[in-house]
Scaffold this motif. Structure first.
Motif, PDB file in Angstrom:
ATOM      1  N   ARG A  41       0.822  -1.212   0.000  1.00  0.00           N
ATOM      2  CA  ARG A  41       0.000   0.000   0.000  1.00  0.00           C
ATOM      3  C   ARG A  41       0.856   1.262   0.000  1.00  0.00           C
ATOM      4  NH1 ARG A  41      -2.002   3.930  -0.630  1.00  0.00           N
ATOM      5  NH2 ARG A  41      -4.027   4.748   0.017  1.00  0.00           N
ATOM      6  N   VAL A  42       1.911   1.270   0.821  1.00  0.00           N
ATOM      7  CA  VAL A  42       2.723   2.494   0.894  1.00  0.00           C
ATOM      8  C   VAL A  42       3.616   2.656  -0.332  1.00  0.00           C
ATOM      9  CG1 VAL A  42       2.623   2.622   3.409  1.00  0.00           C
ATOM     10  CG2 VAL A  42       4.588   1.524   2.331  1.00  0.00           C
ATOM     11  N   TYR A  43       3.883   1.560  -1.044  1.00  0.00           N
ATOM     12  CA  TYR A  43       4.662   1.632  -2.284  1.00  0.00           C
ATOM     13  C   TYR A  43       3.790   1.360  -3.515  1.00  0.00           C
ATOM     14  CZ  TYR A  43       9.169   2.157   0.003  1.00  0.00           C
ATOM     15  OH  TYR A  43      10.237   2.657   0.718  1.00  0.00           O
ATOM     16  N   SER A  44       2.495   1.622  -3.406  1.00  0.00           N
ATOM     17  CA  SER A  44       1.617   1.407  -4.553  1.00  0.00           C
ATOM     18  C   SER A  44       2.146   2.168  -5.763  1.00  0.00           C
ATOM     19  CB  SER A  44       0.201   1.884  -4.235  1.00  0.00           C
ATOM     20  OG  SER A  44      -0.604   1.819  -5.403  1.00  0.00           O
ATOM     21  N   PRO A  45       2.165   1.522  -6.934  1.00  0.00           N
ATOM     22  CA  PRO A  45       2.682   2.191  -8.129  1.00  0.00           C
ATOM     23  C   PRO A  45       1.704   3.188  -8.741  1.00  0.00           C
ATOM     24  CG  PRO A  45       2.003  -0.037  -8.661  1.00  0.00           C
ATOM     25  CD  PRO A  45       1.848   0.118  -7.169  1.00  0.00           C
ATOM     26  N   SER A  46       0.621   3.504  -8.053  1.00  0.00           N
ATOM     27  CA  SER A  46      -0.380   4.427  -8.599  1.00  0.00           C
ATOM     28  C   SER A  46       0.108   5.868  -8.590  1.00  0.00           C
ATOM     29  CB  SER A  46      -1.663   4.349  -7.767  1.00  0.00           C
ATOM     30  OG  SER A  46      -1.443   4.939  -6.496  1.00  0.00           O
ATOM     31  N   ALA A  47      -0.445   6.684  -9.458  1.00  0.00           N
ATOM     32  CA  ALA A  47      -0.119   8.112  -9.493  1.00  0.00           C
ATOM     33  C   ALA A  47      -0.531   8.790  -8.189  1.00  0.00           C
ATOM     34  CB  ALA A  47      -0.811   8.787 -10.681  1.00  0.00           C
ATOM     35  N   GLU A  48      -1.592   8.282  -7.554  1.00  0.00           N
ATOM     36  CA  GLU A  48      -2.049   8.841  -6.282  1.00  0.00           C
ATOM     37  C   GLU A  48      -0.954   8.782  -5.214  1.00  0.00           C
ATOM     38  OE1 GLU A  48      -5.061   7.374  -2.776  1.00  0.00           O
ATOM     39  OE2 GLU A  48      -5.646   6.954  -4.837  1.00  0.00           O
ATOM     40  N   VAL A  49      -0.150   7.724  -5.247  1.00  0.00           N
ATOM     41  CA  VAL A  49       0.925   7.552  -4.273  1.00  0.00           C
ATOM     42  C   VAL A  49       2.253   8.064  -4.826  1.00  0.00           C
ATOM     43  CG1 VAL A  49       2.283   5.829  -2.988  1.00  0.00           C
ATOM     44  CG2 VAL A  49      -0.203   5.590  -3.167  1.00  0.00           C
ATOM     45  N   LEU A  59       3.645  10.608   0.861  1.00  0.00           N
ATOM     46  CA  LEU A  59       4.051   9.697   1.921  1.00  0.00           C
ATOM     47  C   LEU A  59       2.805   9.137   2.592  1.00  0.00           C
ATOM     48  CD1 LEU A  59       6.379   8.467   3.519  1.00  0.00           C
ATOM     49  CD2 LEU A  59       6.368  10.512   4.961  1.00  0.00           C
ATOM     50  N   GLN A  60       2.671   7.826   2.575  1.00  0.00           N
ATOM     51  CA  GLN A  60       1.494   7.145   3.116  1.00  0.00           C
ATOM     52  C   GLN A  60       1.703   6.820   4.588  1.00  0.00           C
ATOM     53  OE1 GLN A  60      -1.285   6.435   0.869  1.00  0.00           O
ATOM     54  NE2 GLN A  60      -0.017   7.927  -0.205  1.00  0.00           N
ATOM     55  N   THR A  61       0.684   7.071   5.403  1.00  0.00           N
ATOM     56  CA  THR A  61       0.736   6.715   6.822  1.00  0.00           C
ATOM     57  C   THR A  61      -0.581   6.058   7.206  1.00  0.00           C
ATOM     58  OG1 THR A  61      -0.101   8.894   7.479  1.00  0.00           O
ATOM     59  CG2 THR A  61       2.306   8.618   7.413  1.00  0.00           C
ATOM     60  N   GLY A  62      -0.582   5.426   8.379  1.00  0.00           N
ATOM     61  CA  GLY A  62      -1.806   4.809   8.877  1.00  0.00           C
ATOM     62  C   GLY A  62      -2.233   3.576   8.098  1.00  0.00           C
ATOM     63  N   LYS A  63      -1.279   2.848   7.502  1.00  0.00           N
ATOM     64  CA  LYS A  63      -1.625   1.713   6.643  1.00  0.00           C
ATOM     65  C   LYS A  63      -1.248   0.354   7.245  1.00  0.00           C
ATOM     66  CE  LYS A  63      -3.027   4.713   3.670  1.00  0.00           C
ATOM     67  NZ  LYS A  63      -4.440   5.037   3.638  1.00  0.00           N
TER      68      LYS A  63
END
Length: 137
Positions: A41-49, A59-63
């Motif tokens: 999830r934190v390294y999702s290859p999506s443009a959103e991330v 930077l993704q948190t809470g995952k």
């Protein structure tokens, strides 16, 4: 050069382990990886991330407790997970899954370093983290 070629390992078996929150992938070269959902999830290859270029990553948190609610095949080259937080725009190619599995320790270290630099905690909600990260801009 990234991308599939005739020598790239391909998955022979993919198993979603909901209880332990890992995606187990057995590749044609014999490698077996248990990739944590949180890492995916934190390294999702999506443009959103990933953003649309270097330095535009979010930077993704809470995952930590994120789960995979669905895993759809995309042609013969990728899967598209639907995560419990609603994120479903990442296409995980076989090469990218192999990268995540084979580089897991390095990726966790990089993620933790990015969190520390940003003054964030991996368990913070994205709402709290975005307010803190954007406070000075």
């Amino acid at each position: 050069m990234a991308g599939l070629n005739k020598h790239s390992p391909t998955p022979e078996d993919i198993t979603v382990h909901s209880q332990s929150r890992v995606l187990e992938v057995l590749f044609s070269d014999g490698q077996r990886f248990r990739i944590p959902f949180e890492l995916m999830r934190v390294y999702s290859p999506s443009a959103e991330v990933q953003g649309h270029g270097p330095g535009q990553e979010t930077l993704q948190t809470g995952k930590r407790d994120v789960t995979i609610e669905g895993l759809a095949p995309v042609g013969n080259y990728a899967v598209q997970p639907t995560f419990s937080d609603g994120h479903d725009s990442g296409l995980f190619s076989w090469d990218y899954l192999y990268f995540l599995g084979s580089q897991e320790a390095k990726l966790w270290a990089e993620y933790n370093a990015r969190l520390q630099t940003a003054g964030l905690d991996r368990d913070q909600s994205m709402i709290a983290a975005s307010g803190k990260a954007c406070g000075g801009h």
